[in-house]
Design a protein around this motif. Sequence first.
Motif, PDB file in Angstrom:
ATOM      1  N   ALA A  67       6.292   3.543   7.311  1.00 42.07           N
ATOM      2  CA  ALA A  67       5.037   2.877   7.656  1.00 42.07           C
ATOM      3  C   ALA A  67       4.518   2.041   6.492  1.00 42.07           C
ATOM      4  O   ALA A  67       4.077   0.902   6.685  1.00 42.07           O
ATOM      5  CB  ALA A  67       3.992   3.905   8.080  1.00 42.07           C
ATOM      6  N   GLU A  68       4.575   2.588   5.283  1.00 42.31           N
ATOM      7  CA  GLU A  68       4.101   1.833   4.123  1.00 42.31           C
ATOM      8  C   GLU A  68       4.956   0.597   3.881  1.00 42.31           C
ATOM      9  O   GLU A  68       4.439  -0.481   3.587  1.00 42.31           O
ATOM     10  CB  GLU A  68       4.068   2.702   2.876  1.00 42.31           C
ATOM     11  CG  GLU A  68       3.496   1.987   1.668  1.00 42.31           C
ATOM     12  CD  GLU A  68       3.290   2.887   0.468  1.00 42.31           C
ATOM     13  OE1 GLU A  68       2.536   2.475  -0.443  1.00 42.31           O
ATOM     14  OE2 GLU A  68       3.865   3.987   0.417  1.00 42.31           O
ATOM     15  N   ALA A  69       6.262   0.742   4.022  1.00 49.57           N
ATOM     16  CA  ALA A  69       7.154  -0.402   3.824  1.00 49.57           C
ATOM     17  C   ALA A  69       6.855  -1.508   4.847  1.00 49.57           C
ATOM     18  O   ALA A  69       6.793  -2.692   4.490  1.00 49.57           O
ATOM     19  CB  ALA A  69       8.614   0.038   3.924  1.00 49.57           C
ATOM     20  N   LEU A  70       6.639  -1.151   6.110  1.00 49.70           N
ATOM     21  CA  LEU A  70       6.355  -2.156   7.130  1.00 49.70           C
ATOM     22  C   LEU A  70       4.949  -2.727   6.980  1.00 49.70           C
ATOM     23  O   LEU A  70       4.728  -3.915   7.244  1.00 49.70           O
ATOM     24  CB  LEU A  70       6.571  -1.581   8.530  1.00 49.70           C
ATOM     25  CG  LEU A  70       8.039  -1.432   8.923  1.00 49.70           C
ATOM     26  CD1 LEU A  70       8.186  -0.709  10.251  1.00 49.70           C
ATOM     27  CD2 LEU A  70       8.730  -2.792   8.981  1.00 49.70           C
ATOM     28  N   TYR A  71       4.007  -1.911   6.552  1.00 46.57           N
ATOM     29  CA  TYR A  71       2.650  -2.412   6.276  1.00 46.57           C
ATOM     30  C   TYR A  71       2.701  -3.445   5.147  1.00 46.57           C
ATOM     31  O   TYR A  71       2.135  -4.536   5.273  1.00 46.57           O
ATOM     32  CB  TYR A  71       1.734  -1.241   5.906  1.00 46.57           C
ATOM     33  CG  TYR A  71       0.367  -1.663   5.425  1.00 46.57           C
ATOM     34  CD1 TYR A  71      -0.595  -2.124   6.311  1.00 46.57           C
ATOM     35  CD2 TYR A  71       0.028  -1.593   4.074  1.00 46.57           C
ATOM     36  CE1 TYR A  71      -1.850  -2.512   5.867  1.00 46.57           C
ATOM     37  CE2 TYR A  71      -1.223  -1.974   3.630  1.00 46.57           C
ATOM     38  CZ  TYR A  71      -2.162  -2.426   4.529  1.00 46.57           C
ATOM     39  OH  TYR A  71      -3.399  -2.814   4.099  1.00 46.57           O
ATOM     40  N   ASP A  72       3.394  -3.117   4.056  1.00 39.98           N
ATOM     41  CA  ASP A  72       3.528  -4.055   2.940  1.00 39.98           C
ATOM     42  C   ASP A  72       4.252  -5.322   3.380  1.00 39.98           C
ATOM     43  O   ASP A  72       3.857  -6.437   3.014  1.00 39.98           O
ATOM     44  CB  ASP A  72       4.273  -3.409   1.773  1.00 39.98           C
ATOM     45  CG  ASP A  72       3.457  -2.330   1.072  1.00 39.98           C
ATOM     46  OD1 ASP A  72       2.214  -2.296   1.235  1.00 39.98           O
ATOM     47  OD2 ASP A  72       4.068  -1.511   0.349  1.00 39.98           O
ATOM     48  N   TYR A  73       5.309  -5.168   4.172  1.00 37.63           N
ATOM     49  CA  TYR A  73       6.047  -6.319   4.691  1.00 37.63           C
ATOM     50  C   TYR A  73       5.133  -7.206   5.534  1.00 37.63           C
ATOM     51  O   TYR A  73       5.143  -8.438   5.394  1.00 37.63           O
ATOM     52  CB  TYR A  73       7.245  -5.836   5.521  1.00 37.63           C
ATOM     53  CG  TYR A  73       7.990  -6.949   6.208  1.00 37.63           C
ATOM     54  CD1 TYR A  73       8.950  -7.687   5.517  1.00 37.63           C
ATOM     55  CD2 TYR A  73       7.742  -7.270   7.538  1.00 37.63           C
ATOM     56  CE1 TYR A  73       9.633  -8.726   6.143  1.00 37.63           C
ATOM     57  CE2 TYR A  73       8.416  -8.298   8.165  1.00 37.63           C
ATOM     58  CZ  TYR A  73       9.359  -9.021   7.468  1.00 37.63           C
ATOM     59  OH  TYR A  73      10.035 -10.052   8.087  1.00 37.63           O
ATOM     60  N   PHE A  74       4.331  -6.582   6.399  1.00 42.43           N
ATOM     61  CA  PHE A  74       3.408  -7.325   7.265  1.00 42.43           C
ATOM     62  C   PHE A  74       2.456  -8.170   6.419  1.00 42.43           C
ATOM     63  O   PHE A  74       2.260  -9.353   6.691  1.00 42.43           O
ATOM     64  CB  PHE A  74       2.630  -6.339   8.149  1.00 42.43           C
ATOM     65  CG  PHE A  74       1.873  -6.998   9.261  1.00 42.43           C
ATOM     66  CD1 PHE A  74       2.402  -7.075  10.534  1.00 42.43           C
ATOM     67  CD2 PHE A  74       0.610  -7.534   9.050  1.00 42.43           C
ATOM     68  CE1 PHE A  74       1.706  -7.683  11.571  1.00 42.43           C
ATOM     69  CE2 PHE A  74      -0.100  -8.137  10.072  1.00 42.43           C
ATOM     70  CZ  PHE A  74       0.455  -8.214  11.341  1.00 42.43           C
ATOM     71  N   LEU A  75       1.867  -7.559   5.396  1.00 40.67           N
ATOM     72  CA  LEU A  75       0.945  -8.302   4.512  1.00 40.67           C
ATOM     73  C   LEU A  75       1.662  -9.446   3.795  1.00 40.67           C
ATOM     74  O   LEU A  75       1.130 -10.556   3.710  1.00 40.67           O
ATOM     75  CB  LEU A  75       0.322  -7.362   3.486  1.00 40.67           C
ATOM     76  CG  LEU A  75      -0.869  -6.552   3.944  1.00 40.67           C
ATOM     77  CD1 LEU A  75      -1.254  -5.524   2.891  1.00 40.67           C
ATOM     78  CD2 LEU A  75      -2.051  -7.451   4.259  1.00 40.67           C
ATOM     79  N   GLN A  76       2.853  -9.186   3.282  1.00 40.58           N
ATOM     80  CA  GLN A  76       3.612 -10.234   2.581  1.00 40.58           C
ATOM     81  C   GLN A  76       3.926 -11.396   3.516  1.00 40.58           C
ATOM     82  O   GLN A  76       3.778 -12.566   3.141  1.00 40.58           O
ATOM     83  CB  GLN A  76       4.919  -9.659   2.014  1.00 40.58           C
ATOM     84  CG  GLN A  76       4.728  -8.699   0.873  1.00 40.58           C
ATOM     85  CD  GLN A  76       6.019  -7.951   0.543  1.00 40.58           C
ATOM     86  OE1 GLN A  76       7.043  -8.091   1.215  1.00 40.58           O
ATOM     87  NE2 GLN A  76       5.958  -7.131  -0.504  1.00 40.58           N
ATOM     88  N   GLN A  77       4.346 -11.079   4.731  1.00 41.39           N
ATOM     89  CA  GLN A  77       4.674 -12.128   5.694  1.00 41.39           C
ATOM     90  C   GLN A  77       3.423 -12.901   6.107  1.00 41.39           C
ATOM     91  O   GLN A  77       3.474 -14.119   6.269  1.00 41.39           O
ATOM     92  CB  GLN A  77       5.362 -11.531   6.924  1.00 41.39           C
ATOM     93  CG  GLN A  77       6.757 -11.027   6.642  1.00 41.39           C
ATOM     94  CD  GLN A  77       7.659 -12.122   6.122  1.00 41.39           C
ATOM     95  OE1 GLN A  77       8.010 -12.161   4.941  1.00 41.39           O
ATOM     96  NE2 GLN A  77       8.027 -13.043   6.965  1.00 41.39           N
TER      97      GLN A  77
END
Length: 148
Positions: free
Chosen positions: A102-112
């Motif tokens: 979840a943290e990895a996808l949350y961080d990815y979402f913000l970066q994107q």
Amino acid sequence: MKGLIQRVKHAKVEVSSENVGAIDHGILLLLGVEATDTEETADKLLHKVLHYRIFSDEQGKMNLNVQQAGGGLLVVSQFTLVADTAKGLRPSFSRGATPQQAEALYDYFLQQARAKTGEEFPVAGGQFATDMQVSLCNDGPVTFLLEA
């Protein structure tokens, strides 16, 4: 992946009374990550969030997306969105992603979100896996649950 979007006049998130993210006019996104979600799922939801037409045009119709309306995006992780509430009186979180996923996808979402919108578009976030206090002024109110 689920995203609860709210059209806001302003929103902020605090951790231990410290402001960690804020926007003026725009979208507050509460983001829930499920175990089956991937970067492709995040990309699909991000596209929906950025292009969903929930802001009024000159005729008062919801025809503008957040970027066209000159707004910002505040993304807050919210694992309770993916709870199964169909049975009983206690939510089940068996659909939720592991904290690491979840943290990895949350961080990815913000970066994107930052990469796809450019520097003039404000993108802010909360702090993953912390006790956050979210304040907002819902504009309308306008709230939608988006799924990818």
